[in-house]
Scaffold this motif. Structure first.
Motif, mmCIF file in Angstrom:
data_model
loop_
_atom_site.group_PDB
_atom_site.id
_atom_site.type_symbol
_atom_site.label_atom_id
_atom_site.label_comp_id
_atom_site.label_asym_id
_atom_site.label_seq_id
_atom_site.Cartn_x
_atom_site.Cartn_y
_atom_site.Cartn_z
ATOM 1 N N ILE A 178 81.310 50.080 -38.420
ATOM 2 C CA ILE A 178 81.157 48.637 -38.214
ATOM 3 C C ILE A 178 79.874 48.151 -38.873
ATOM 4 O O ILE A 178 79.859 47.088 -39.517
ATOM 5 C CB ILE A 178 81.189 48.306 -36.710
ATOM 6 C CG1 ILE A 178 82.593 48.563 -36.147
ATOM 7 C CG2 ILE A 178 80.768 46.857 -36.461
ATOM 8 C CD1 ILE A 178 82.717 48.360 -34.652
ATOM 9 N N ASP A 179 78.816 48.919 -38.754
ATOM 10 C CA ASP A 179 77.542 48.539 -39.365
ATOM 11 C C ASP A 179 77.638 48.532 -40.889
ATOM 12 O O ASP A 179 76.927 47.778 -41.566
ATOM 13 C CB ASP A 179 76.451 49.496 -38.902
ATOM 14 C CG ASP A 179 75.042 48.965 -39.138
ATOM 15 O OD1 ASP A 179 74.874 47.733 -39.229
ATOM 16 O OD2 ASP A 179 74.115 49.784 -39.238
ATOM 17 N N GLN A 180 78.512 49.362 -41.445
ATOM 18 C CA GLN A 180 78.707 49.362 -42.891
ATOM 19 C C GLN A 180 79.325 48.045 -43.368
ATOM 20 O O GLN A 180 79.071 47.615 -44.495
ATOM 21 C CB GLN A 180 79.565 50.561 -43.297
ATOM 22 C CG GLN A 180 78.842 51.896 -43.147
ATOM 23 C CD GLN A 180 79.772 53.080 -43.044
ATOM 24 O OE1 GLN A 180 80.952 53.001 -43.402
ATOM 25 N NE2 GLN A 180 79.251 54.195 -42.545
ATOM 26 N N PHE A 181 80.117 47.424 -42.522
ATOM 27 C CA PHE A 181 80.625 46.087 -42.839
ATOM 28 C C PHE A 181 79.505 45.047 -42.753
ATOM 29 O O PHE A 181 79.479 44.093 -43.523
ATOM 30 C CB PHE A 181 81.768 45.708 -41.898
ATOM 31 C CG PHE A 181 83.109 46.244 -42.312
ATOM 32 C CD1 PHE A 181 83.977 45.482 -43.077
ATOM 33 C CD2 PHE A 181 83.517 47.512 -41.925
ATOM 34 C CE1 PHE A 181 85.220 45.969 -43.459
ATOM 35 C CE2 PHE A 181 84.752 48.019 -42.296
ATOM 36 C CZ PHE A 181 85.605 47.239 -43.064
ATOM 37 N N PHE A 182 78.580 45.228 -41.817
ATOM 38 C CA PHE A 182 77.485 44.260 -41.641
ATOM 39 C C PHE A 182 76.519 44.234 -42.837
ATOM 40 O O PHE A 182 76.013 43.187 -43.216
ATOM 41 C CB PHE A 182 76.657 44.615 -40.401
ATOM 42 C CG PHE A 182 77.320 44.358 -39.086
ATOM 43 C CD1 PHE A 182 78.271 43.364 -38.929
ATOM 44 C CD2 PHE A 182 76.958 45.112 -37.971
ATOM 45 C CE1 PHE A 182 78.866 43.122 -37.698
ATOM 46 C CE2 PHE A 182 77.538 44.872 -36.731
ATOM 47 C CZ PHE A 182 78.493 43.884 -36.602
ATOM 48 N N TRP A 183 76.235 45.411 -43.402
ATOM 49 C CA TRP A 183 75.114 45.565 -44.339
ATOM 50 C C TRP A 183 75.552 45.256 -45.762
ATOM 51 O O TRP A 183 76.540 45.827 -46.251
ATOM 52 C CB TRP A 183 74.589 46.995 -44.238
ATOM 53 C CG TRP A 183 73.216 47.219 -44.790
ATOM 54 C CD1 TRP A 183 72.231 46.299 -44.956
ATOM 55 C CD2 TRP A 183 72.675 48.477 -45.215
ATOM 56 N NE1 TRP A 183 71.091 46.894 -45.458
ATOM 57 C CE2 TRP A 183 71.342 48.224 -45.623
ATOM 58 C CE3 TRP A 183 73.172 49.774 -45.282
ATOM 59 C CZ2 TRP A 183 70.509 49.244 -46.106
ATOM 60 C CZ3 TRP A 183 72.351 50.782 -45.750
ATOM 61 C CH2 TRP A 183 71.031 50.513 -46.153
ATOM 62 N N ASP A 184 74.815 44.396 -46.445
ATOM 63 C CA ASP A 184 75.205 44.013 -47.804
ATOM 64 C C ASP A 184 75.085 45.169 -48.795
ATOM 65 O O ASP A 184 75.696 45.137 -49.865
ATOM 66 C CB ASP A 184 74.414 42.796 -48.292
ATOM 67 C CG ASP A 184 72.901 43.012 -48.313
ATOM 68 O OD1 ASP A 184 72.442 44.115 -47.947
ATOM 69 O OD2 ASP A 184 72.182 42.060 -48.685
ATOM 70 N N VAL A 185 74.336 46.210 -48.446
ATOM 71 C CA VAL A 185 74.230 47.381 -49.328
ATOM 72 C C VAL A 185 75.528 48.172 -49.359
ATOM 73 O O VAL A 185 75.906 48.730 -50.395
ATOM 74 C CB VAL A 185 73.061 48.280 -48.871
ATOM 75 C CG1 VAL A 185 73.041 49.602 -49.634
ATOM 76 C CG2 VAL A 185 71.733 47.547 -49.057
ATOM 77 N N THR A 186 76.237 48.219 -48.235
ATOM 78 C CA THR A 186 77.456 49.019 -48.143
ATOM 79 C C THR A 186 78.727 48.176 -48.109
ATOM 80 O O THR A 186 79.831 48.727 -48.133
ATOM 81 C CB THR A 186 77.412 49.913 -46.882
ATOM 82 O OG1 THR A 186 77.038 49.121 -45.747
ATOM 83 C CG2 THR A 186 76.404 51.038 -47.053
ATOM 84 N N ASN A 187 78.589 46.873 -48.044
ATOM 85 C CA ASN A 187 79.747 45.983 -48.059
ATOM 86 C C ASN A 187 79.654 45.063 -49.274
ATOM 87 O O ASN A 187 78.883 44.112 -49.285
ATOM 88 C CB ASN A 187 79.814 45.162 -46.775
ATOM 89 C CG ASN A 187 81.065 44.283 -46.701
ATOM 90 O OD1 ASN A 187 81.805 44.143 -47.675
ATOM 91 N ND2 ASN A 187 81.290 43.686 -45.536
ATOM 92 N N LYS A 188 80.458 45.365 -50.282
ATOM 93 C CA LYS A 188 80.516 44.563 -51.504
ATOM 94 C C LYS A 188 81.863 43.856 -51.646
ATOM 95 O O LYS A 188 82.238 43.408 -52.720
ATOM 96 C CB LYS A 188 80.290 45.468 -52.731
ATOM 97 C CG LYS A 188 79.013 46.298 -52.705
ATOM 98 C CD LYS A 188 77.773 45.423 -52.753
ATOM 99 C CE LYS A 188 76.516 46.275 -52.870
ATOM 100 N NZ LYS A 188 75.289 45.432 -52.860
ATOM 101 N N ARG A 189 82.586 43.743 -50.552
ATOM 102 C CA ARG A 189 83.932 43.188 -50.597
ATOM 103 C C ARG A 189 83.911 41.699 -50.966
ATOM 104 O O ARG A 189 82.966 40.974 -50.638
ATOM 105 C CB ARG A 189 84.630 43.377 -49.250
ATOM 106 C CG ARG A 189 84.776 44.831 -48.828
ATOM 107 C CD ARG A 189 85.440 44.944 -47.467
ATOM 108 N NE ARG A 189 86.857 44.590 -47.532
ATOM 109 C CZ ARG A 189 87.844 45.457 -47.664
ATOM 110 N NH1 ARG A 189 87.575 46.755 -47.787
ATOM 111 N NH2 ARG A 189 89.096 45.061 -47.690
ATOM 112 N N GLU A 190 85.005 41.281 -51.580
ATOM 113 C CA GLU A 190 85.154 39.881 -51.963
ATOM 114 C C GLU A 190 86.302 39.205 -51.220
ATOM 115 O O GLU A 190 86.659 38.062 -51.527
ATOM 116 C CB GLU A 190 85.363 39.775 -53.476
ATOM 117 C CG GLU A 190 84.156 40.271 -54.270
ATOM 118 C CD GLU A 190 84.346 40.175 -55.775
ATOM 119 O OE1 GLU A 190 85.471 39.814 -56.201
ATOM 120 O OE2 GLU A 190 83.380 40.451 -56.504
#
Length: 367
Positions: A178-190
């Motif tokens: 869940i935190d990986q979705f929060f963090w812009d370093v690990t979430n590059k989704r568009e």
């Protein structure tokens, strides 16, 4: 100790919970559940803390029903008949001792490393397949896969209610899924699961909403989050109180009852210009009760302890000052309580000289 510890032992109540005191056993990965099944030794481990006056126990992280959810073969599952029977026995033992207990439901995401978990060929997963800056470990999740993961969290929460737990904690901290979705370093989704700080809460919001639907309106939901990551202790999802308010608002609206605000050192201010820590700011901004945590009862921060260093017992006057000012509502105790099952009872009874210094040896058994 130069002042009363009574603020720690004042009962806590809201519209969903009544706890005997403000002491929470923090979730700490133990890995003593072979094949993912907690046995009688795990039940006895949690019961000892309940017998010694802990107000609320949060179990170690328990993995949801997904092939890549776990990072270790001995971390307990929260699915399957055998594992759930084991957890039902844990609940029975804790309740028999007068305690309350909630499971922490968890998916490690891209933190899963194949070389340390050779029993499965499941690839690690994450919003963009990124484990750390410049470290791509898998393909990004599809939207359909994200939706399936939401359902797996809801199924785990429903099981928690069915077998008698007193609530559920969703693990949204420490660089896990869940935190990986929060963090812009690990979430590059568009797509709808990526974007700015608020848009990146979408996955967590859907998890919380699905959990709420699964457990009903009266079952307490705790949500744990952190600014820091294991790969970057200085990371901040929110760099200002205004950003933190924007980040927390959708999570609170989705159905969180209590925020568990993970920091490495509870006494450190979260933002310049205020002494409030993360739990203090979260309570002020959301109006929700909060749990503080971070090296409580230790004279050495928990990350050093985790790295193999010992720690002495620590004066907790500063903690009591903050609790008395109602900066936060509950206090999670980790390594100090792992090492000494009677920590709460000793503090209450003034037997501070009997508190046991922490030794890394405590991590090797269920004392």
């Amino acid at each position: 100790m130069t002042r009363s510890v009574q603020p720690l032992f004042k009962p806590f109540a809201n519209d969903k919970w009544s706890l005997a005191n403000r002491i929470v056993m923090a979730p700490m990965t133990r890995g003593f559940s072979p094949g993912g099944v907690p046995g009688p030794d795990v039940a006895a481990y949690y019961r000892r803390r309940a017998e010694n006056g802990v107000g609320l126990i949060v179990t170690e992280g328990t993995v949801i029903n997904h092939p890549a959810a776990a990072a270790d073969r001995n971390v307990p599952h929260f699915y399957g008949e055998a594992a759930l029977e084991g957890w039902a026995n844990v609940v029975k033992e804790v309740h028999a001792a007068g305690g309350k207990i909630i499971p922490q439901i968890w998916h490690v995401g891209t933190a899963r490393q194949r070389e340390t978990f050779p029993d499965s060929d499941a690839a690690p997963i994450g919003p963009s397949g990124i484990a750390a800056p410049d470290r791509q470990v898998s393909e990004p999740l599809t939207e359909a896969e994200v939706v399936d993961l939401v359902g797996a969290y809801a199924d785990a929460a429903a099981a928690a209610k069915r077998i008698g737990f007193d609530g559920v904690e969703i693990h949204g901290a420490h660089g896990y899924l869940i935190d990986q979705f929060f963090w812009d370093v690990t979430n590059k989704r568009e797509d709808r699961y990526g974007g700015d700080l608020v848009q990146r809460t979408r996955f967590a919001v859907e998890v919380i909403e699905a959990v709420r639907k699964a457990v009903g309106p009266d079952f307490p939901i705790v949500f744990r989050f952190s600014q820091w990551k294991p790969t970057d202790y200085t990371a901040k999802l929110a760099k200002t109180p205004e950003e933190l308010e924007r980040f927390l608002a959708p999570l609170a609206a989705a159905g969180v009852d209590i925020f568990h605000c993970s920091t490495r050192r509870f006494w450190e201010p979260e933002f310049e210009g205020s002494e409030l820590n993360l739990a203090g700011w979260t309570k002020r901004l959301t109006g929700k009760p909060t749990i503080t945590v971070g090296s409580v009862g230790l004279d050495n921060e928990f990350t050093n302890v985790f790295a193999g260093q010992g720690a002495g017992t620590d004066n907790i006057n500063g903690l009591i000052d903050r609790l008395e000012r109602e900066e936060f509502d509950l206090v999670a105790v980790g390594r100090a309580l792992l090492n000494d099952p009677a920590w709460a009872a000793k503090v209450l009874e003034g037997r501070l000289g009997e508190l046991e210094p922490f030794s890394p040896q405590a991590l090797r058994s269920l004392s």
